[in-house]
Design a protein around this motif. Structure first.
Motif, mmCIF file in Angstrom:
data_model
loop_
_atom_site.group_PDB
_atom_site.id
_atom_site.type_symbol
_atom_site.label_atom_id
_atom_site.label_comp_id
_atom_site.label_asym_id
_atom_site.label_seq_id
_atom_site.Cartn_x
_atom_site.Cartn_y
_atom_site.Cartn_z
ATOM 1 N N ALA A 225 57.182 12.931 55.462
ATOM 2 C CA ALA A 225 56.829 12.944 54.193
ATOM 3 C C ALA A 225 57.305 11.964 53.242
ATOM 4 O O ALA A 225 58.608 11.926 53.428
ATOM 5 N N ALA A 226 56.500 11.060 52.664
ATOM 6 C CA ALA A 226 57.341 10.075 51.650
ATOM 7 C C ALA A 226 55.991 9.597 50.967
ATOM 8 O O ALA A 226 54.770 9.526 51.124
ATOM 9 N N ASP A 227 56.759 9.230 49.608
ATOM 10 C CA ASP A 227 55.797 8.334 48.478
ATOM 11 C C ASP A 227 55.714 7.220 48.707
ATOM 12 O O ASP A 227 56.751 6.533 48.815
ATOM 13 N N ILE A 228 54.680 6.492 49.124
ATOM 14 C CA ILE A 228 54.804 4.946 49.543
ATOM 15 C C ILE A 228 55.323 4.004 48.465
ATOM 16 O O ILE A 228 55.718 3.065 48.748
ATOM 17 N N PHE A 229 55.304 4.553 47.030
ATOM 18 C CA PHE A 229 55.502 3.823 46.067
ATOM 19 C C PHE A 229 57.129 4.117 45.779
ATOM 20 O O PHE A 229 57.624 3.635 44.778
ATOM 21 N N ASP A 230 57.642 5.041 46.523
ATOM 22 C CA ASP A 230 59.208 5.467 46.270
ATOM 23 C C ASP A 230 59.787 5.644 47.677
ATOM 24 O O ASP A 230 60.120 6.908 47.984
#
Length: 235
Positions: free
Chosen positions: A92-97
């Motif tokens: 799980a990860a926000d690609i912009f952060d």
């Protein structure tokens, strides 16, 4: 609900109500050049593209990043069900952060970003809306992909053909290949695969692309070879 890809070699359980991956994910995976290193997928969803890539290329390891924790769990279960969890992992990860663990270079990066910008009405299901609309951030998706690609490596995305102008404005002037997917011979492309080789000085190329369907609606032999037999695309 489970769906079969690559002639049944890959089985993917997908959300009943959210966005469902299909032909685009298979074509995206087929466009990744043969390589032996780590591959990163941005916005992995239920894992279809990553799993198809791992099934096609036995020497790669794939990391799929997805912002929705439920989809991450589903993708992980799909990797287990296809007996390739040792080579394909999801987080799980926000690609912009991006977390520090993923702020590094990969041999290849791929993504199937949301097809729509900020136009139109969003889907009522939040997860589906997030998968379909990027809020006008297509350029940012591409910039993240390029940043995470090692020098000499490749970054590949599949896009709506009418957003190609947006994409080219965000990509390097050199080292880029455009590979159209024609619905039928003589019909305008609705999808394009765009591939950039990091650091290349080669001029931009518009490839011949691939015709998907015959006049009767069945797949062409070339498309069938990719979709069912697991052949790669010569982008």
């Amino acid at each position: 609900m489970s769906e079969r890809f690559l002639g049944g070699r890959v089985i993917v359980r997908q959300s009943e109500t959210g966005f469902r991956a299909g032909l685009d994910a298979v074509m995206l995976a087929a466009a990744v050049p043969d390589c032996n290193g780590e591959v990163l997928e941005l916005g992995a969803g239920a894992g279809t593209a990553s799993l198809c890539l791992a099934a096609r290329q036995a020497a790669v390891t794939v990391v799929g990043l997805e912002i929705d924790p439920e989809l991450v769990a589903l993708a992980g279960a799909n990797a287990e069900a296809n007996a390739i969890a040792g080579r394909v992992t999801f987080a799980a990860a926000d690609i912009f952060d991006l977390p520090a663990a993923y702020r590094r270079s990969f041999n290849h990066v791929l993504c199937n970003p949301p097809f729509h910008g900020d136009e139109g009405q969003a889907a009522p299901d939040p997860a589906k809306a997030r998968a379909l609309q990027d809020g006008g951030r297509l350029a940012a998706w591409l910039e993240v992909g390029l940043k995470r690609t090692v020098s000499g490596g490749t970054f590949t995305a599949i896009l709506r053909a009418d957003r190609l102008g947006e994409a080219l404005a965000a990509l390097p002037e050199r080292g880029v290949t455009i590979f159209p997917l024609w619905p039928k011979a003589g019909v305008a492309a609705k999808r394009v695969i765009v591939q950039a080789r990091q650091g290349s000085r080669a001029p931009l190329v518009v490839a011949a692309g691939l015709v998907l369907h015959r006049d009767d609606g069945t797949y062409t032999a070339e498309a069938d070879a990719v979709l069912r037999e697991g052949e790669g695309l010569e982008v």
